[in-house]
Scaffold this motif. Structure first.
Motif, PDB file in Angstrom:
ATOM      1  N   GLY A 107       0.825  -1.214   0.000  1.00 49.58           N
ATOM      2  CA  GLY A 107       0.000   0.000   0.000  1.00 49.58           C
ATOM      3  C   GLY A 107       0.849   1.250   0.000  1.00 49.58           C
ATOM      4  O   GLY A 107       0.546   2.228  -0.702  1.00 49.58           O
ATOM      5  N   VAL A 108       1.921   1.240   0.795  1.00 42.97           N
ATOM      6  CA  VAL A 108       2.836   2.380   0.833  1.00 42.97           C
ATOM      7  C   VAL A 108       3.474   2.569  -0.542  1.00 42.97           C
ATOM      8  O   VAL A 108       3.583   3.683  -1.049  1.00 42.97           O
ATOM      9  CB  VAL A 108       3.912   2.190   1.927  1.00 42.97           C
ATOM     10  CG1 VAL A 108       4.988   3.252   1.813  1.00 42.97           C
ATOM     11  CG2 VAL A 108       3.268   2.219   3.304  1.00 42.97           C
ATOM     12  N   ARG A 144       2.253   1.689  -3.471  1.00 39.84           N
ATOM     13  CA  ARG A 144       1.246   2.231  -4.399  1.00 39.84           C
ATOM     14  C   ARG A 144       1.048   3.725  -4.175  1.00 39.84           C
ATOM     15  O   ARG A 144       0.945   4.496  -5.122  1.00 39.84           O
ATOM     16  CB  ARG A 144      -0.086   1.499  -4.228  1.00 39.84           C
ATOM     17  CG  ARG A 144      -0.180   0.195  -4.983  1.00 39.84           C
ATOM     18  CD  ARG A 144      -1.625  -0.299  -5.062  1.00 39.84           C
ATOM     19  NE  ARG A 144      -2.279  -0.398  -3.762  1.00 39.84           N
ATOM     20  CZ  ARG A 144      -2.222  -1.467  -2.966  1.00 39.84           C
ATOM     21  NH1 ARG A 144      -1.544  -2.531  -3.329  1.00 39.84           N
ATOM     22  NH2 ARG A 144      -2.846  -1.464  -1.806  1.00 39.84           N
ATOM     23  N   ARG A 145       0.998   4.136  -2.908  1.00 40.81           N
ATOM     24  CA  ARG A 145       0.802   5.559  -2.586  1.00 40.81           C
ATOM     25  C   ARG A 145       1.987   6.390  -3.080  1.00 40.81           C
ATOM     26  O   ARG A 145       1.814   7.455  -3.654  1.00 40.81           O
ATOM     27  CB  ARG A 145       0.618   5.727  -1.076  1.00 40.81           C
ATOM     28  CG  ARG A 145       0.414   7.147  -0.630  1.00 40.81           C
ATOM     29  CD  ARG A 145      -0.948   7.682  -1.053  1.00 40.81           C
ATOM     30  NE  ARG A 145      -1.096   9.025  -0.564  1.00 40.81           N
ATOM     31  CZ  ARG A 145      -1.560  10.022  -1.293  1.00 40.81           C
ATOM     32  NH1 ARG A 145      -1.958   9.814  -2.520  1.00 40.81           N
ATOM     33  NH2 ARG A 145      -1.650  11.221  -0.793  1.00 40.81           N
ATOM     34  N   LEU A 146       3.205   5.890  -2.855  1.00 41.80           N
ATOM     35  CA  LEU A 146       4.393   6.607  -3.330  1.00 41.80           C
ATOM     36  C   LEU A 146       4.422   6.680  -4.853  1.00 41.80           C
ATOM     37  O   LEU A 146       4.782   7.711  -5.430  1.00 41.80           O
ATOM     38  CB  LEU A 146       5.664   5.949  -2.795  1.00 41.80           C
ATOM     39  CG  LEU A 146       5.912   6.116  -1.297  1.00 41.80           C
ATOM     40  CD1 LEU A 146       7.130   5.299  -0.874  1.00 41.80           C
ATOM     41  CD2 LEU A 146       6.098   7.585  -0.936  1.00 41.80           C
ATOM     42  N   SER A 147       4.027   5.607  -5.519  1.00 44.03           N
ATOM     43  CA  SER A 147       3.972   5.619  -6.985  1.00 44.03           C
ATOM     44  C   SER A 147       2.967   6.639  -7.475  1.00 44.03           C
ATOM     45  O   SER A 147       3.204   7.343  -8.463  1.00 44.03           O
ATOM     46  CB  SER A 147       3.610   4.229  -7.519  1.00 44.03           C
ATOM     47  OG  SER A 147       4.641   3.323  -7.266  1.00 44.03           O
ATOM     48  N   SER A 148       1.850   6.735  -6.784  1.00 39.74           N
ATOM     49  CA  SER A 148       0.836   7.727  -7.143  1.00 39.74           C
ATOM     50  C   SER A 148       1.372   9.149  -6.974  1.00 39.74           C
ATOM     51  O   SER A 148       1.164  10.014  -7.826  1.00 39.74           O
ATOM     52  CB  SER A 148      -0.409   7.537  -6.277  1.00 39.74           C
ATOM     53  OG  SER A 148      -1.343   8.570  -6.503  1.00 39.74           O
ATOM     54  N   LEU A 149       2.076   9.386  -5.872  1.00 40.08           N
ATOM     55  CA  LEU A 149       2.671  10.707  -5.646  1.00 40.08           C
ATOM     56  C   LEU A 149       3.742  11.022  -6.684  1.00 40.08           C
ATOM     57  O   LEU A 149       3.863  12.167  -7.127  1.00 40.08           O
ATOM     58  CB  LEU A 149       3.264  10.782  -4.239  1.00 40.08           C
ATOM     59  CG  LEU A 149       2.269  10.821  -3.085  1.00 40.08           C
ATOM     60  CD1 LEU A 149       2.999  10.713  -1.751  1.00 40.08           C
ATOM     61  CD2 LEU A 149       1.433  12.083  -3.137  1.00 40.08           C
TER      62      LEU A 149
END
Length: 144
Positions: free
Chosen positions: A5-6, A8-13
């Motif tokens: 999840g972390v 995915r969130r970093l990739s989104s950012l």
């Protein structure tokens, strides 16, 4: 901790972040600019990097040498940050940082490990400067 999840969130950012080349240019420009400002505010601290055998080779005092470098670095750093004359300013930074690394390596060898920490850092900064130069030359080549 949910590492996936972390991630995915970093990739989104990361998709929303500035281009890596922009971040590299800004990092280099801010480093050169801030080093120049600090040389103008405290040239005596920077003159400590002029070892005894180098001082006679300078045509001015080590403090004056740092003040001159400070003025130049403020200008070149500002140009890099503003993305103006980037190829020229980053070329100056790349050559200057490479020469500094060679000098620091010589001091490291001749003076029993002196300035090894600064040498290690400046090798990375020289690489960053060369990367910004190459990218700016590629961008200049596309404008023709």
């Amino acid at each position: 901790m949910d590492f996936e999840g972390v991630s995915r969130r970093l990739s989104s950012l990361a998709t929303q972040a500035p281009e890596p080349t922009t971040l590299a240019r800004l990092g280099l420009g801010l480093m050169v600019f801030s080093a120049g400002v600090h040389k103008l505010l405290d040239p005596l601290a920077w003159s400590a990097y002029v070892v005894g055998w180098l001082a006679p080779w300078l045509v001015i005092s080590p403090v004056a040498f740092m003040l001159v470098n400070g003025v130049l670095e403020v200008g070149f750093g500002a140009a890099i940050v503003a993305d103006r004359f980037t190829a020229f300013a980053s070329a100056v930074a790349a050559v200057s940082l490479t020469a500094t690394c060679l000098y620091l390596l010589l001091v490291f060898v001749l003076e029993g490990g002196l300035f090894g920490d600064v040498l290690a850092r400046d090798i990375g900064l020289a690489g960053l400067a060369w990367a910004v130069l190459v990218q700016s030359l590629r961008e200049d080549g596309r404008e023709d």
